[in-house]
Design an enzyme around this catalytic site. Structure first.
Site, PDB file in Angstrom:
ATOM      1  N   ILE A   1      40.511  78.373  29.971  1.00 15.86           N
ATOM      2  CA  ILE A   1      41.752  78.831  29.942  1.00 15.86           C
ATOM      3  C   ILE A   1      42.383  78.500  28.747  1.00 15.86           C
ATOM      4  O   ILE A   1      43.277  79.596  28.001  1.00 15.86           O
ATOM      5  CB  ILE A   1      42.530  78.266  31.343  1.00 15.86           C
ATOM      6  CG1 ILE A   1      41.904  78.589  32.434  1.00 15.86           C
ATOM      7  CG2 ILE A   1      44.008  78.810  31.341  1.00 15.86           C
ATOM      8  CD1 ILE A   1      42.474  77.986  33.846  1.00 15.86           C
TER       9      ILE A   1
ATOM     10  N   VAL B   1      48.848  77.221  25.582  1.00 13.97           N
ATOM     11  CA  VAL B   1      49.925  78.130  24.812  1.00 13.97           C
ATOM     12  C   VAL B   1      49.977  77.446  23.510  1.00 13.97           C
ATOM     13  O   VAL B   1      49.640  78.119  22.352  1.00 13.97           O
ATOM     14  CB  VAL B   1      51.253  78.093  25.447  1.00 13.97           C
ATOM     15  CG1 VAL B   1      52.067  78.500  24.357  1.00 13.97           C
ATOM     16  CG2 VAL B   1      51.286  78.767  26.749  1.00 13.97           C
TER      17      VAL B   1
ATOM     18  N   ALA C   1      57.948  72.968  16.165  1.00 14.27           N
ATOM     19  CA  ALA C   1      59.102  72.242  15.621  1.00 14.27           C
ATOM     20  C   ALA C   1      59.700  71.557  16.821  1.00 14.27           C
ATOM     21  O   ALA C   1      59.655  71.887  17.843  1.00 14.27           O
ATOM     22  CB  ALA C   1      60.040  73.572  15.470  1.00 14.27           C
TER      23      ALA C   1
ATOM     24  N   LYS D   1      61.212  67.180   9.427  1.00 19.36           N
ATOM     25  CA  LYS D   1      62.443  68.270   9.542  1.00 19.36           C
ATOM     26  C   LYS D   1      63.988  67.671   9.820  1.00 19.36           C
ATOM     27  O   LYS D   1      63.913  66.796  10.601  1.00 19.36           O
ATOM     28  CB  LYS D   1      61.921  69.017  11.034  1.00 19.36           C
ATOM     29  CG  LYS D   1      63.109  69.862  11.392  1.00 19.36           C
ATOM     30  CD  LYS D   1      62.613  70.688  12.794  1.00 19.36           C
ATOM     31  CE  LYS D   1      63.665  71.335  13.259  1.00 19.36           C
ATOM     32  NZ  LYS D   1      63.394  71.882  14.812  1.00 19.36           N
TER      33      LYS D   1
ATOM     34  N   PRO E   1      72.152  71.132  11.178  1.00 21.13           N
ATOM     35  CA  PRO E   1      71.572  69.862  10.740  1.00 21.13           C
ATOM     36  C   PRO E   1      71.361  68.635  11.829  1.00 21.13           C
ATOM     37  O   PRO E   1      72.176  68.608  12.615  1.00 21.13           O
ATOM     38  CB  PRO E   1      72.375  69.127   9.598  1.00 21.13           C
ATOM     39  CG  PRO E   1      73.690  69.710   9.976  1.00 21.13           C
ATOM     40  CD  PRO E   1      73.679  70.782  10.802  1.00 21.13           C
TER      41      PRO E   1
ATOM     42  N   VAL F   1      41.118  74.851  38.846  1.00 23.57           N
ATOM     43  CA  VAL F   1      41.789  74.746  40.174  1.00 23.57           C
ATOM     44  C   VAL F   1      41.658  75.839  40.834  1.00 23.57           C
ATOM     45  O   VAL F   1      42.165  77.055  40.391  1.00 23.57           O
ATOM     46  CB  VAL F   1      42.999  73.974  40.078  1.00 23.57           C
ATOM     47  CG1 VAL F   1      43.589  73.964  41.655  1.00 23.57           C
ATOM     48  CG2 VAL F   1      43.034  72.614  39.539  1.00 23.57           C
TER      49      VAL F   1
ATOM     50  N   THR G   1      63.642  73.460  21.632  1.00 17.87           N
ATOM     51  CA  THR G   1      63.943  72.413  22.685  1.00 17.87           C
ATOM     52  C   THR G   1      62.954  72.195  23.948  1.00 17.87           C
ATOM     53  O   THR G   1      63.102  71.413  24.799  1.00 17.87           O
ATOM     54  CB  THR G   1      65.210  73.028  23.608  1.00 17.87           C
ATOM     55  OG1 THR G   1      64.905  74.554  23.669  1.00 17.87           O
ATOM     56  CG2 THR G   1      66.251  72.690  22.965  1.00 17.87           C
TER      57      THR G   1
HETATM   58  C1  LIG Z   1      56.113  81.646  21.472  1.00 16.66           C
HETATM   59  C2  LIG Z   1      56.419  80.181  21.726  1.00 16.66           C
HETATM   60  C3  LIG Z   1      57.022  79.451  20.779  1.00 16.66           C
HETATM   61  C4  LIG Z   1      57.111  78.053  20.988  1.00 16.66           C
HETATM   62  N1  LIG Z   1      57.575  77.349  19.932  1.00 16.66           N
HETATM   63  C5  LIG Z   1      57.817  75.874  20.326  1.00 16.66           C
HETATM   64  C6  LIG Z   1      58.601  75.104  19.310  1.00 16.66           C
HETATM   65  O1  LIG Z   1      58.732  75.183  18.305  1.00 16.66           O
HETATM   66  N2  LIG Z   1      58.935  73.594  19.796  1.00 16.66           N
HETATM   67  C7  LIG Z   1      58.796  73.544  20.918  1.00 16.66           C
HETATM   68  O2  LIG Z   1      59.148  72.239  21.091  1.00 16.66           O
HETATM   69  N3  LIG Z   1      58.254  74.132  21.968  1.00 16.66           N
HETATM   70  C8  LIG Z   1      57.756  75.513  21.486  1.00 16.66           C
HETATM   71  N4  LIG Z   1      57.234  76.069  22.447  1.00 16.66           N
HETATM   72  C9  LIG Z   1      56.916  75.818  23.933  1.00 16.66           C
HETATM   73  C10 LIG Z   1      55.534  74.846  24.034  1.00 16.66           C
HETATM   74  O3  LIG Z   1      54.485  75.495  23.367  1.00 16.66           O
HETATM   75  C11 LIG Z   1      55.443  74.421  25.163  1.00 16.66           C
HETATM   76  O4  LIG Z   1      56.310  73.875  25.847  1.00 16.66           O
HETATM   77  C12 LIG Z   1      54.228  73.479  25.104  1.00 16.66           C
HETATM   78  O5  LIG Z   1      53.039  73.761  24.633  1.00 16.66           O
HETATM   79  C13 LIG Z   1      53.897  73.140  26.708  1.00 16.66           C
HETATM   80  O6  LIG Z   1      53.156  74.010  27.281  1.00 16.66           O
HETATM   81  P1  LIG Z   1      52.341  73.524  28.625  1.00 16.66           P
HETATM   82  O7  LIG Z   1      51.476  72.212  28.392  1.00 16.66           O
HETATM   83  O8  LIG Z   1      53.477  73.569  29.555  1.00 16.66           O
HETATM   84  O9  LIG Z   1      51.579  74.856  29.073  1.00 16.66           O
HETATM   85  P2  LIG Z   1      50.189  75.405  28.399  1.00 16.66           P
HETATM   86  O10 LIG Z   1      49.888  74.960  27.058  1.00 16.66           O
HETATM   87  O11 LIG Z   1      50.022  76.623  28.719  1.00 16.66           O
HETATM   88  O12 LIG Z   1      48.917  74.402  29.137  1.00 16.66           O
HETATM   89  C14 LIG Z   1      48.593  74.806  30.449  1.00 16.66           C
HETATM   90  C15 LIG Z   1      47.414  73.931  30.783  1.00 16.66           C
HETATM   91  O13 LIG Z   1      47.155  74.343  32.303  1.00 16.66           O
HETATM   92  C16 LIG Z   1      45.675  74.349  32.317  1.00 16.66           C
HETATM   93  N5  LIG Z   1      45.539  75.370  33.391  1.00 16.66           N
HETATM   94  C17 LIG Z   1      46.146  76.326  33.828  1.00 16.66           C
HETATM   95  N6  LIG Z   1      45.718  76.844  35.026  1.00 16.66           N
HETATM   96  C18 LIG Z   1      44.560  76.083  35.347  1.00 16.66           C
HETATM   97  C19 LIG Z   1      43.744  76.246  36.529  1.00 16.66           C
HETATM   98  N7  LIG Z   1      43.884  77.167  37.306  1.00 16.66           N
HETATM   99  N8  LIG Z   1      42.991  74.912  36.521  1.00 16.66           N
HETATM  100  C20 LIG Z   1      42.967  74.076  35.599  1.00 16.66           C
HETATM  101  N9  LIG Z   1      43.803  74.052  34.577  1.00 16.66           N
HETATM  102  C21 LIG Z   1      44.713  75.071  34.537  1.00 16.66           C
HETATM  103  C22 LIG Z   1      45.271  74.978  31.182  1.00 16.66           C
HETATM  104  O14 LIG Z   1      44.008  74.907  30.782  1.00 16.66           O
HETATM  105  C23 LIG Z   1      46.144  74.423  30.021  1.00 16.66           C
HETATM  106  O15 LIG Z   1      45.382  73.279  29.632  1.00 16.66           O
HETATM  107  C24 LIG Z   1      56.812  77.576  22.341  1.00 16.66           C
HETATM  108  C25 LIG Z   1      56.351  78.309  23.325  1.00 16.66           C
HETATM  109  C26 LIG Z   1      56.135  79.751  23.077  1.00 16.66           C
HETATM  110  C27 LIG Z   1      55.751  80.676  24.169  1.00 16.66           C
END
Ligand SMILES: Cc1cc2nc3c(=O)[nH]c(=O)nc-3n(C[C@H](O)[C@H](O)[C@H](O)COP(=O)(O)OP(=O)(O)OC[C@H]3O[C@@H](n4cnc5c(N)ncnc54)[C@H](O)[C@@H]3O)c2cc1C
Length: 544
Positions: free
Chosen positions: A70, A73, A78, A106, A124, A213, A372
């Site tokens: 999967i 993201v 930052a 930063k 800042p 899952v 954030t």
């Molecule tokens: C365009 C964009 C820009 C961003 N820029 C910033 C930034 O500059 N600074 C900042 O602080 N945050 C930023 N973020 C946010 C940041 O990317 C996320 O908050 C952070 O990556 C956390 O993601 P996550 O772990 O919640 O989800 P994800 O990275 O999506 O991880 C999800 C996990 O769940 C697992 N999973 C999903 N479904 C299943 C399943 N059925 N069974 C088993 N495993 C599963 C996947 O394998 C993965 O390991 C940005 C987000 C986006 C969309």
């Protein structure tokens, strides 16, 4: 013969073993502490949660389920200064962390074209001047402006002046020094950060379970989550679950149907394209957010590349146009294919429901304009540790956790909305909409009070403090009509003398600081071919 004078026979031993077992069973039933936790998802949120829990809960079984098929993201690059305390609490050496994640320092975010096309200002990690005789510095600044002395307020902030000159040094620990008046965060590769924390967590006993899952089972009576089942049929149960499954919210939504508040009418961007490119110049010590026709573009410098992305609103711009704009505005050759993402700005109605807490994108998403999201992950984890439950997850803890996270999300949302609303731009339908949209309750009052009296409404909870609001207000052209009346009698020459002193102290302190690229090379043992950069060409751009 035993010490109590009884004779041990085999029959007697069997009885006492049975008694022991019964006793243990009774104790286990009375002991309602959490013995096992399952984290679903191994992105930034999952591994940050696993690292923090494994560091503190040494007698709890922690399992993290993730699927390489999967993926994550993994865009978040930052961060905010608070991340330093998270790393420190885990006992991780900061410079080791920087080397492992290709991080740079930063000291703020530069906003280009937000108030008007052609404007730029820096938000800042630091203050603008200090209160003088109990009156906030910006009131003196407003009086000075009203008397025709119009400098940007950033001239009175060391992190602004130093950032513009591409300087960086660690803040001084002596609070009397002007060199102590700022903080710093990092730009980093979030994918490498998750990998680093995976290593950290598994060394501390976290079990990593590869798998998808496919099913979530609830207790018939309580509705609490009982177990998750993987694609291959493996069933895993636990006392407590953390949903870090990303936007889909596998446990909190698909299973528990918690509901989601959609905030797109206030923050209409719902698409992103991310793409890294080559770094041809030394990394800047700040993030850049450049407003475009229907959203904005980020630029995040790492040690080895520049992260870029275009956030835009699909009712106002199509994907091809958005990609064109992004590709035309890169500093170097792209080093990967564009990554297209869709999101719904908003928040889960409850981030803690029954025996499940959602952390990360599964809890909600606010666009990364003020970096954030990783901070919200950190906050979700810290508050979970503060309110750590027993097996019953008593309502009083759950409700308080939900109340606090709701406030944090709403206050961040309002701060982001301010960036869009406080604009004079009317060059596209997108900007016309955000400039005139109805604001969330409380934000309009907050802005009006600043416009009229120069007062910044303060909260006890909430991330962004007075200096941050001032940066955006002044940076985007909201100037108060009146300063604090106590300054009426103070002669303008006296105010000018005092503020000129602050300005020259700031400029002297910045001149003493090393270049960001030098600090980076020194602290991260980097061998780079970076040349000492020329002074930035657009210094005059920083007006308000
Ligand atoms: C365009 C964009 C820009 C961003 N820029 C910033 C930034 O500059 N600074 C900042 O602080 N945050 C930023 N973020 C946010 C940041 O990317 C996320 O908050 C952070 O990556 C956390 O993601 P996550 O772990 O919640 O989800 P994800 O990275 O999506 O991880 C999800 C996990 O769940 C697992 N999973 C999903 N479904 C299943 C399943 N059925 N069974 C088993 N495993 C599963 C996947 O394998 C993965 O390991 C940005 C987000 C986006 C969309």
């Amino acid at each position: 013969m035993s010490q109590t004078g009884q004779i041990d026979t085999p029959a007697r031993s069997v009885i006492s073993m049975q008694e022991e077992k019964e006793k243990q069973k009774k104790q286990d039933m009375q002991d309602d502490s959490i013995k096992s936790i399952i984290i679903v998802g191994g992105g930034t949120a999952g591994w940050m949660t696993a690292a923090a829990l494994s560091n503190l809960l040494t007698h709890t079984n922690i399992t993290l389920i993730e699927s390489d098929r999967i993926g994550t993201v993994g865009v978040g690059e930052a961060t905010l200064p608070h991340l330093r305390y998270f790393i420190k609490r885990l006992g991780i050496d900061e410079q080791e962390f920087m080397r492992a994640t290709n991080a740079t320092y930063k000291t703020g975010i530069e906003f280009v074209n937000w108030g008007k096309v052609g404007d730029a200002y820096i938000h800042p990690f630091g203050d603008f001047g200090e209160p003088i005789k109990g009156i906030d510095f910006h009131h003196y600044y407003v009086k000075l402006r009203q008397n025709g002395h119009i400098n940007p307020i950033g001239d009175y902030s060391l992190p602004v002046v130093a950032s513009k000159a591409q300087k960086f040094d660690y803040p001084d620990t002596d609070e009397r020094s002007i060199l102590s008046t700022f903080s710093y965060a990092f730009h980093m590769d979030a994918g490498l950060f998750a990998k680093y924390l995976r290593e950290y967590s598994t060394q501390r006993g976290v079990t990593r379970q590869e798998g998808i899952v496919t099913q979530v089972k609830q207790h018939q009576d309580s509705g609490f989550i009982q177990s998750v089942t993987l694609e291959d049929g493996t069933q895993l149960s636990a006392d407590f679950f953390v949903d870090c499954s990303g936007f889909k919210g596998l446990l909190i939504e698909d299973c528990l149907n918690t509901g989601y508040d959609d905030w797109r009418h206030w923050l209409p961007c719902d698409r992103a394209i991310a793409i890294p490119c080559q770094a041809n110049t030394p990394p800047l010590p700040y993030t850049r957010a450049t407003a475009r026709e229907a959203g904005w573009q980020w630029r995040i410098p790492l040690q080895n590349r520049v992260g870029n992305g275009h956030i835009y609103s699909s009712p106002y711009m199509d994907d091809n146009t958005a990609l064109d704009i992004l590709l035309k505005n890169l500093d170097g050759e792209p080093t990967a294919e564009p990554n297209f993402l869709r999101f719904t700005t908003g928040k889960r109605k409850k981030v803690w429901n029954k025996n499940c807490v959602a952390i990360g994108l599964s809890a909600g998403f606010l666009e990364p304009l003020e970096s954030t999201s990783i901070h919200l992950i950190q906050l979700g984890i810290m508050k979970l540790l503060d309110f750590f439950p027993n097996k019953h997850c008593e309502a009083v803890r759950v409700d308080e956790y939900n109340r606090m996270m709701q406030l944090e999300f709403e206050r961040l949302r309002d701060f982001l909305v301010l960036h869009y609303h406080a604009t004079q731009r009317d060059d596209s339908d997108f900007w016309k909409y955000v400039r005139t949209m109805q604001l969330p309750q409380g934000l309009a009052h907050k802005i009006d009070l600043f416009k009229e009296r120069g007062r910044v409404v303060q909260y006890t909870e909430g991330l962004f403090l007075k200096a941050s609001w001032l940066a955006v207000y002044f940076g985007q052209g909201i100037i108060p009509k009146h300063y604090d009346w106590q300054l009426d009698a103070l002669p303008i020459e006296q105010i000018k003398r005092r503020l000129d002193e602050v300005k020259s102290q700031v400029s002297l302190a910045s001149a003493q600081m090393p270049m960001h690229a030098e600090s980076l090379a020194k602290h991260c043992d980097l061998e780079t071919g970076w040349q000492t950069p020329p002074p930035p060409a657009n210094l005059s751009l920083y007006g308000c």
